[in-house]
Design a protein around this motif. Sequence first.
Motif, PDB file in Angstrom:
ATOM      1  N   ASN A 102       0.800  -1.223   0.000  1.00  0.00           N
ATOM      2  CA  ASN A 102       0.000   0.000   0.000  1.00  0.00           C
ATOM      3  C   ASN A 102       0.832   1.273   0.000  1.00  0.00           C
ATOM      4  OD1 ASN A 102      -2.398  -1.453   0.137  1.00  0.00           O
ATOM      5  ND2 ASN A 102      -2.444  -1.422   2.363  1.00  0.00           N
ATOM      6  N   TRP A 131       3.185  10.508   0.335  1.00  0.00           N
ATOM      7  CA  TRP A 131       1.790  10.082   0.405  1.00  0.00           C
ATOM      8  C   TRP A 131       1.770   8.554   0.394  1.00  0.00           C
ATOM      9  CZ3 TRP A 131       3.684  12.897  -3.863  1.00  0.00           C
ATOM     10  CH2 TRP A 131       3.918  12.153  -5.029  1.00  0.00           C
ATOM     11  N   VAL A 132       0.592   7.986   0.604  1.00  0.00           N
ATOM     12  CA  VAL A 132       0.415   6.538   0.530  1.00  0.00           C
ATOM     13  C   VAL A 132       0.258   6.167  -0.940  1.00  0.00           C
ATOM     14  CG1 VAL A 132      -1.046   4.595   1.214  1.00  0.00           C
ATOM     15  CG2 VAL A 132      -0.661   6.495   2.803  1.00  0.00           C
ATOM     16  N   ILE A 187     -10.476   1.353   6.735  1.00  0.00           N
ATOM     17  CA  ILE A 187     -10.161   1.475   5.305  1.00  0.00           C
ATOM     18  C   ILE A 187      -9.152   0.424   4.857  1.00  0.00           C
ATOM     19  CG2 ILE A 187      -8.257   3.114   5.560  1.00  0.00           C
ATOM     20  CD1 ILE A 187     -11.005   3.189   2.846  1.00  0.00           C
ATOM     21  N   HIS A 210      -5.766   5.403  11.890  1.00  0.00           N
ATOM     22  CA  HIS A 210      -6.490   4.370  11.158  1.00  0.00           C
ATOM     23  C   HIS A 210      -6.717   3.101  11.976  1.00  0.00           C
ATOM     24  CE1 HIS A 210      -7.015   6.154   7.183  1.00  0.00           C
ATOM     25  NE2 HIS A 210      -5.931   6.842   7.475  1.00  0.00           N
ATOM     26  N   PHE A 241     -15.552   6.287   5.134  1.00  0.00           N
ATOM     27  CA  PHE A 241     -15.084   5.038   4.536  1.00  0.00           C
ATOM     28  C   PHE A 241     -16.198   4.392   3.708  1.00  0.00           C
ATOM     29  CE2 PHE A 241     -11.991   4.297   8.328  1.00  0.00           C
ATOM     30  CZ  PHE A 241     -11.177   5.299   7.847  1.00  0.00           C
ATOM     31  N   LYS A 258      -0.941   3.692  -2.573  1.00  0.00           N
ATOM     32  CA  LYS A 258      -2.244   3.170  -2.986  1.00  0.00           C
ATOM     33  C   LYS A 258      -3.339   4.221  -2.873  1.00  0.00           C
ATOM     34  CE  LYS A 258      -5.241  -0.872  -2.370  1.00  0.00           C
ATOM     35  NZ  LYS A 258      -5.438  -2.154  -1.613  1.00  0.00           N
ATOM     36  N   PHE A 259      -3.148   5.183  -1.973  1.00  0.00           N
ATOM     37  CA  PHE A 259      -4.134   6.244  -1.746  1.00  0.00           C
ATOM     38  C   PHE A 259      -3.414   7.593  -1.802  1.00  0.00           C
ATOM     39  CE2 PHE A 259      -5.449   2.524   0.811  1.00  0.00           C
ATOM     40  CZ  PHE A 259      -6.643   2.216   0.175  1.00  0.00           C
ATOM     41  N   PRO A 260      -3.134   8.118  -2.991  1.00  0.00           N
ATOM     42  CA  PRO A 260      -2.320   9.327  -3.124  1.00  0.00           C
ATOM     43  C   PRO A 260      -2.883  10.558  -2.426  1.00  0.00           C
ATOM     44  CG  PRO A 260      -2.521   8.192  -5.239  1.00  0.00           C
ATOM     45  CD  PRO A 260      -3.484   7.530  -4.297  1.00  0.00           C
ATOM     46  N   ASP A 261      -4.163  10.542  -2.054  1.00  0.00           N
ATOM     47  CA  ASP A 261      -4.749  11.673  -1.343  1.00  0.00           C
ATOM     48  C   ASP A 261      -4.459  11.634   0.149  1.00  0.00           C
ATOM     49  OD1 ASP A 261      -5.811  12.692  -3.687  1.00  0.00           O
ATOM     50  OD2 ASP A 261      -7.714  11.617  -3.463  1.00  0.00           O
ATOM     51  N   ILE A 262      -3.878  10.532   0.633  1.00  0.00           N
ATOM     52  CA  ILE A 262      -3.550  10.412   2.054  1.00  0.00           C
ATOM     53  C   ILE A 262      -2.085  10.751   2.244  1.00  0.00           C
ATOM     54  CG2 ILE A 262      -3.435   8.878   4.054  1.00  0.00           C
ATOM     55  CD1 ILE A 262      -5.678   7.244   2.901  1.00  0.00           C
TER      56      ILE A 262
END
Length: 339
Positions: free
Chosen positions: A52, A74-75, A315, A178, A190, A77-81
């Motif tokens: 991830n 960022w993460v 999530i 999280h 979520f 897998k989740f670029p918005d995080i």
Amino acid sequence: MATDAQRFEAATNSSWFLEQDDRNRLQAYLKHIDYLLPNERIMAAPSAGEGNMNLTLRVFTDRRHFILKQSRPWVAKFPDIPAPVERIHVERDFLMSISRDRFLESHSPELLRADSANYVLLMEDVGDASDLSAIYREGETLAEQDLKTLTTYAATLHQLCPMGYPENRPLRELNHAHIFDLPFRPDNGFPLEAIHPGLADVARPFQHDQRLRNRATALGERYLSPGPCLLHGDYYPGSFLRIDDRLTIIDAEFSFCGTPEFDLGVLRAHLLLAQTPPPLLEVIRREYTPVTQDFSWELVEDFCNVEIMRRLIGIAQLPLELSLEERQQMLERARAGLV
């Protein structure tokens, strides 16, 4: 809108944003850090699994193969995080710290090169390995010898706490949110219904349970508190690789010096989520030798129950083959264990 490469450079001052699909860029980067042999060429660089957090590639040249791992701010897998890009330095320090212990070193990838300026690690490629996520499938289970090895690894690791080891606070705060906070909030956003039909309704009572939230908050404070033991910090099947008869533990970017019960609680939680037979679960208690005077198996169970709940209604989902009713029953048992 800025590209990912521009975002990366703005946050890190590094112009070496690496991507799986740009082999020429990888070639140029490895030449730039003087890692390639004369005339050595990259032949392929596929993804090294379904992680991830980071870009992780298996780099094959015409001479050898190795793992290249680069963190982002960022993460992956989740670029918005957002996520602290310095986590790669923590993993570097972990690998350097355990290299002094023969057992830990034998079950960890060798660190080949650390490029701190560009947030890259080059590591041993242990081979065409798969992680142990298969244990979540019906009919699959963890081998007893593997669980013994994992328990011994944790017990050996927990004897360490290197002087000056990074607190890893920014990444731990992200992890804390999280695990101990967001899953228990009704406004977390979520997409539980998309994850599993009916899951949003099942989660609702737990998200409005103030006693449960208070217990999770208290455990979260224990997680964030400093402690005497070096922890892996993400001790679950996705961090365990199997190749032939060798078990390798990877992805130690969440590591820190804390309370050892956390690692064991996470491990136990995933065995329960994988519906591991009860006799096999006893291996952890039987094989683990506590290294602190105030070690508590009750605290292990508390961390276990929070991990179960966050994996079911948070999530960070798992490839579980559980019905909605089974998920609800596991949530209710975990809650009962906490409050």
